[in-house]
Design a protein around this motif. Structure first.
Motif, mmCIF file in Angstrom:
data_model
loop_
_atom_site.group_PDB
_atom_site.id
_atom_site.type_symbol
_atom_site.label_atom_id
_atom_site.label_comp_id
_atom_site.label_asym_id
_atom_site.label_seq_id
_atom_site.Cartn_x
_atom_site.Cartn_y
_atom_site.Cartn_z
ATOM 1 N N ARG A 49 0.838 -1.204 0.000
ATOM 2 C CA ARG A 49 0.000 0.000 0.000
ATOM 3 C C ARG A 49 0.873 1.254 0.000
ATOM 4 N NH1 ARG A 49 -3.121 2.183 -0.866
ATOM 5 N NH2 ARG A 49 -4.619 2.857 0.716
ATOM 6 N N ILE A 50 1.941 1.258 0.799
ATOM 7 C CA ILE A 50 2.833 2.420 0.820
ATOM 8 C C ILE A 50 3.494 2.616 -0.537
ATOM 9 C CG2 ILE A 50 4.972 3.334 1.811
ATOM 10 C CD1 ILE A 50 4.173 2.021 4.460
ATOM 11 N N ALA A 51 3.833 1.511 -1.202
ATOM 12 C CA ALA A 51 4.465 1.583 -2.525
ATOM 13 C C ALA A 51 3.470 1.838 -3.646
ATOM 14 C CB ALA A 51 5.237 0.290 -2.794
ATOM 15 N N ALA A 52 2.184 1.986 -3.295
ATOM 16 C CA ALA A 52 1.118 2.247 -4.276
ATOM 17 C C ALA A 52 0.959 1.112 -5.280
ATOM 18 C CB ALA A 52 1.349 3.576 -4.991
ATOM 19 N N ILE A 53 1.225 -0.112 -4.828
ATOM 20 C CA ILE A 53 1.026 -1.290 -5.676
ATOM 21 C C ILE A 53 -0.399 -1.828 -5.515
ATOM 22 C CG2 ILE A 53 1.767 -3.684 -6.041
ATOM 23 C CD1 ILE A 53 4.561 -2.769 -5.173
ATOM 24 N N LEU A 54 -0.944 -1.699 -4.320
ATOM 25 C CA LEU A 54 -2.299 -2.151 -4.030
ATOM 26 C C LEU A 54 -3.211 -0.947 -3.837
ATOM 27 C CD1 LEU A 54 -2.012 -5.047 -1.397
ATOM 28 C CD2 LEU A 54 -2.731 -5.237 -3.784
ATOM 29 N N PRO A 55 -4.460 -1.047 -4.302
ATOM 30 C CA PRO A 55 -5.428 0.014 -4.009
ATOM 31 C C PRO A 55 -6.059 -0.213 -2.639
ATOM 32 C CG PRO A 55 -6.457 -1.646 -5.378
ATOM 33 C CD PRO A 55 -5.021 -2.092 -5.188
ATOM 34 N N GLY A 56 -6.736 0.806 -2.162
ATOM 35 C CA GLY A 56 -7.442 0.678 -0.899
ATOM 36 C C GLY A 56 -7.725 2.031 -0.290
ATOM 37 N N PRO A 57 -8.498 2.036 0.778
ATOM 38 C CA PRO A 57 -8.819 3.306 1.436
ATOM 39 C C PRO A 57 -7.632 3.857 2.214
ATOM 40 C CG PRO A 57 -9.705 1.470 2.692
ATOM 41 C CD PRO A 57 -9.148 0.878 1.430
ATOM 42 N N GLY A 58 -7.730 5.135 2.549
ATOM 43 C CA GLY A 58 -6.688 5.776 3.329
ATOM 44 C C GLY A 58 -5.681 6.495 2.455
ATOM 45 N N GLU A 59 -4.672 7.048 3.094
ATOM 46 C CA GLU A 59 -3.734 7.918 2.406
ATOM 47 C C GLU A 59 -2.305 7.674 2.885
ATOM 48 O OE1 GLU A 59 -3.020 12.751 1.763
ATOM 49 O OE2 GLU A 59 -4.387 12.009 3.315
ATOM 50 N N ARG A 60 -1.384 7.633 1.933
ATOM 51 C CA ARG A 60 0.048 7.663 2.210
ATOM 52 C C ARG A 60 0.545 9.073 1.954
ATOM 53 N NH1 ARG A 60 3.612 5.869 -2.641
ATOM 54 N NH2 ARG A 60 2.889 7.936 -3.263
ATOM 55 N N ARG A 61 1.220 9.653 2.938
ATOM 56 C CA ARG A 61 1.729 11.005 2.780
ATOM 57 C C ARG A 61 3.247 10.998 2.794
ATOM 58 N NH1 ARG A 61 -2.159 14.300 7.061
ATOM 59 N NH2 ARG A 61 -4.149 13.820 6.026
ATOM 60 N N LEU A 62 3.832 11.669 1.805
ATOM 61 C CA LEU A 62 5.281 11.831 1.718
ATOM 62 C C LEU A 62 5.596 13.313 1.628
ATOM 63 C CD1 LEU A 62 6.758 9.139 -0.717
ATOM 64 C CD2 LEU A 62 7.322 9.475 1.670
ATOM 65 N N GLU A 63 6.404 13.772 2.545
ATOM 66 C CA GLU A 63 6.849 15.161 2.524
ATOM 67 C C GLU A 63 8.348 15.196 2.218
ATOM 68 O OE1 GLU A 63 5.656 17.207 6.129
ATOM 69 O OE2 GLU A 63 4.088 15.698 6.431
ATOM 70 N N GLY A 64 8.768 16.280 1.579
ATOM 71 C CA GLY A 64 10.189 16.463 1.303
ATOM 72 C C GLY A 64 10.677 15.745 0.063
ATOM 73 N N VAL A 65 9.760 15.335 -0.830
ATOM 74 C CA VAL A 65 10.145 14.680 -2.079
ATOM 75 C C VAL A 65 9.432 15.359 -3.246
ATOM 76 C CG1 VAL A 65 10.506 12.470 -0.912
ATOM 77 C CG2 VAL A 65 8.313 12.931 -2.006
ATOM 78 N N ARG A 66 10.026 15.255 -4.416
ATOM 79 C CA ARG A 66 9.404 15.828 -5.615
ATOM 80 C C ARG A 66 8.484 14.834 -6.296
ATOM 81 N NH1 ARG A 66 14.213 19.236 -8.731
ATOM 82 N NH2 ARG A 66 14.587 20.778 -7.061
ATOM 83 N N ASP A 67 8.927 13.617 -6.399
ATOM 84 C CA ASP A 67 8.163 12.573 -7.089
ATOM 85 C C ASP A 67 8.003 11.412 -6.125
ATOM 86 O OD1 ASP A 67 7.298 10.387 -8.635
ATOM 87 O OD2 ASP A 67 8.254 11.156 -10.439
ATOM 88 N N ALA A 68 6.810 11.260 -5.553
ATOM 89 C CA ALA A 68 6.598 10.266 -4.497
ATOM 90 C C ALA A 68 6.857 8.850 -4.986
ATOM 91 C CB ALA A 68 5.172 10.383 -3.948
ATOM 92 N N ASP A 69 6.415 8.529 -6.200
ATOM 93 C CA ASP A 69 6.580 7.159 -6.689
ATOM 94 C C ASP A 69 8.046 6.817 -6.935
ATOM 95 O OD1 ASP A 69 3.857 6.582 -6.578
ATOM 96 O OD2 ASP A 69 3.502 7.458 -8.558
ATOM 97 N N ARG A 70 8.816 7.749 -7.475
ATOM 98 C CA ARG A 70 10.236 7.485 -7.727
ATOM 99 C C ARG A 70 11.055 7.522 -6.445
ATOM 100 N NH1 ARG A 70 12.632 9.552 -13.438
ATOM 101 N NH2 ARG A 70 11.084 8.542 -14.781
ATOM 102 N N ALA A 71 10.516 8.172 -5.420
ATOM 103 C CA ALA A 71 11.253 8.277 -4.160
ATOM 104 C C ALA A 71 11.267 6.965 -3.399
ATOM 105 C CB ALA A 71 10.641 9.370 -3.284
ATOM 106 N N ILE A 72 10.371 6.033 -3.740
ATOM 107 C CA ILE A 72 10.207 4.789 -2.986
ATOM 108 C C ILE A 72 10.763 3.616 -3.781
ATOM 109 C CG2 ILE A 72 8.526 3.153 -2.048
ATOM 110 C CD1 ILE A 72 6.725 5.503 -1.430
#
Length: 250
Positions: A49-72
Motif C-alpha cells: 500500500r505504501i508503494a502504491a502497488i495495491l489500491p485501498g482506502p486511506g492515504e500515504r503522505r510523503l513530505e520532502g520529495v518531488r516525485d513520491a513514486d520514484r522516491a520509494i
C-alpha cells in the motif's frame, strides 16, 4: 528530509480485510523502522500500500520529495523472475527504470557501487535464478539501492541469509540510512535484529497497528504476549545490550 506517514490505510483481498485503518505516525529520513508481527499480520500488504502497488482506502503522505513514486524503492519477499539477465544487468536495469533509458557512465558506476556496498561484486556475471536464496536477496537489495531512493521498503530481506550476512546487511542498511538521510522500513521476524538496528518499531496484528515507538518501549511482555502469543522479556545481556529472551509459547 523525507517524512512518511499513513492515515487510515486499508486493503482487502476479495471480501476479506487484510489491512485495517493503519495510521503510522511520521517516520523521518535517517531512521530505520522495523515492522514486526506474526504471520499474516499485514506487513507485506502495508508495504504494498505504501508503494502504491495495491489500491485501498486511506492515504500515504510523503513530505520532502518531488516525485513520491520514484522516491520509494520496494523489495518484496518473492524475488523469483524469469528474465535471463546477469546480476549486473539486473541491477543496471533497476537503475534505468528511474533514471531514464539512455545509458550514462554514472549508471555503470552506480551499479558497481551497489554491488560493492553489499560485498557481492563477484556475482556480477552470474544469473540470479542460479544463485542461492540468500544471494538473490542481496541482489534484490542492490537493485533497490542503485535507484538511490529516499524511502526503502524491505520485506523480510534477511530471511534467507546466514547470521553473518544478516548482521552485515543490517549494518549496511543502518549506515546508509544515517549517511544518506534515507528512511528504511524493514519487515523482520528476528526481533533481536529489530532491537539492535531499528530506531522505532511498528507492531502489526490482525491487519491493525498494535503499537509504535522506540524498540525497548514497544517490545514489552504484554505486547509480545498479545501479538505473538509468547512469554518473553527484554533484558540487558552481560555487555548491557538489550536482548529478547523467549521463555515459552502461550
Amino acid at each position: 528530509m523525507v517524512v512518511l506517514s499513513t492515515h487510515h490505510l486499508g486493503a482487502r483481498f476479495g471480501s476479506r480485510p487484510v489491512l485495517r485503518d493503519v495510521t503510522l505516525p511520521p517516520c523521518h529520513g535517517g531512521e530505520v523502522v522495523a515492522v514486526i508481527g506474526p504471520n499474516a499480520a499485514g506487513k507485506s500488504t502495508l508495504f504494498r500500500r505504501i508503494a502504491a502497488i495495491l489500491p485501498g482506502p486511506g492515504e500515504r503522505r510523503l513530505e520532502g520529495v518531488r516525485d513520491a513514486d520514484r522516491a520509494i524503492a520496494y523489495m518484496p519477499q518473492d524475488l523469483t523472475g524469469g528474465a535471463v539477465l546477469t546480476v549486473f544487468e539486473s541491477v543496471l536495469l533497476a537503475r534505468k527504470q528511474v533514471s531514464g533509458w539512455r545509458l550514462q557512465p554514472d549508471d555503470l558506476v552506480e551499479a558497481d557501487r551497489a554491488l560493492a556496498t553489499l560485498d557481492i561484486g563477484e556475482l556480477a556475471n552470474e544469473i540470479p535464478s542460479e544463485l542461492s536464496g540468500g544471494q538473490r536477496q542481496l541482489v534484490g537489495l542492490a537493485q533497490c539501492l542503485v535507484r538511490e531512493p529516499q524511502v526503502l521498503l524491505l520485506d523480510e530481506p534477511t530471511s534467507a541469509l546466514d547470521m553473518h550476512r544478516q548482521l552485515e546487511a543490517m549494518r549496511r542498511v543502518r549506515g546508509l540510512a544515517r549517511d544518506s538521510g534515507m528512511l528504511v522500513l524493514i519487515a523482520l521476524h528476528d526481533l533481536n535484529l529489530a532491537l539492535k538496528f531499528a530506531d522505532k518499531v511498528a507492531i502489526l496484528s490482525d491487519g491493525m497497528l498494535h503499537d509504535f515507538g522506540p524498540a525497548p518501549r514497544v517490545l514489552t511482555p504484554d505486547n509480545l504476549a498479545a501479538t505473538f502469543r509468547i512469554r518473553a522479556r527484554v533484558e540487558p545481556c552481560s555487555q548491557g545490550v538489550p536482548h529478547l529472551i523467549i521463555d515459552d509459547a502461550i
